[in-house]
Design a protein around this motif. Structure first.
Motif, PDB file in Angstrom:
ATOM      1  N   TRP A   9       1.428  -3.527 -60.984  1.00  0.00           N
ATOM      2  CA  TRP A   9       2.043  -4.859 -60.884  1.00  0.00           C
ATOM      3  C   TRP A   9       1.178  -5.790 -60.025  1.00  0.00           C
ATOM      4  N   ALA A  34       5.105 -11.162 -61.205  1.00  0.00           N
ATOM      5  CA  ALA A  34       4.589  -9.793 -61.234  1.00  0.00           C
ATOM      6  C   ALA A  34       4.414  -9.254 -59.820  1.00  0.00           C
ATOM      7  N   ALA A  62       6.317  -5.989 -58.034  1.00  0.00           N
ATOM      8  CA  ALA A  62       5.643  -4.885 -57.358  1.00  0.00           C
ATOM      9  C   ALA A  62       6.460  -4.373 -56.180  1.00  0.00           C
ATOM     10  N   GLY A  80       9.635  -1.610 -59.620  1.00  0.00           N
ATOM     11  CA  GLY A  80       8.184  -1.701 -59.610  1.00  0.00           C
ATOM     12  C   GLY A  80       7.517  -0.490 -59.024  1.00  0.00           C
TER      13      GLY A  80
END
Length: 175
Positions: free
Chosen positions: A7, A160, A164, A169
């Motif tokens: 990610w 994104a 994470a 994530g």
């Protein structure tokens, strides 16, 4: 490699790509036009192939013709990228205006008014963006697609990066 690292790498790539697009919106607009051309060619090709497998004569002819139209649009975009950039910018501006008006109308038709202002503001912003693109036309055609691409990539990178650090994530590979 953990999901979190993937990610983060995706976020960094998107943010850097967005920054490059914002630094040179004309090149990004040209790249978006060329990519759109290739997408039209490939999807048109696959649609034409699917048309040969379609049931019924009408569906077969219609699907093949749509596939051929997609191929023609793609070849035209690649053969005349500057004209294609103008055409794509026109379509984007019309889509912004149409979706903005639709959101404004939708906001008034909602029974639950909790999101009224959010939808209304989004509609006004979309409509205004389309009007601004048309107001600066044809100059805006050279940079609008690249600016929108850059902004989108940066926001994708930010989301994104946020992913994470969510529990999803990092679900695989980390304890």
């Amino acid at each position: 490699m953990t999901n979190r690292i993937l990610w983060i790498l995706m976020a960094l790539l998107a943010i850097v790509g967005g920054a490059f697009a914002l630094a040179n919106p004309f090149a990004a607009s040209m790249a978006a036009t060329v990519i759109a051309g290739w997408v039209f060619i490939f999807t048109g090709f696959f649609q034409a192939i699917a048309g040969f497998r379609a049931e019924g004569t009408g569906a077969k002819i219609f699907t093949i013709l749509l596939g051929l139209l997609g191929i023609w649009v793609g070849i035209t975009l690649l053969g005349h990228p500057l004209k294609g950039m103008v055409a794509l910018t026109t379509v984007v501006a019309v889509m912004f205006i149409a979706s903005g008006i639709a959101k404004i109308v939708l906001s008034f038709s909602l029974e639950d008014r909790s999101f009224f202002w959010m939808i209304m503001i989004s509609g006004i912003a979309s409509t205004a963006l389309g009007v601004v693109i048309f107001a600066n036309f044809p100059v805006s055609a050279a940079t609008s697609l690249g600016l929108l691409l850059g902004i989108n990539l940066i926001f994708d990178g930010i989301s994104a990066f946020a992913m994470a650090f969510t529990s999803d994530g990092q679900a695989e590979g980390e304890a």
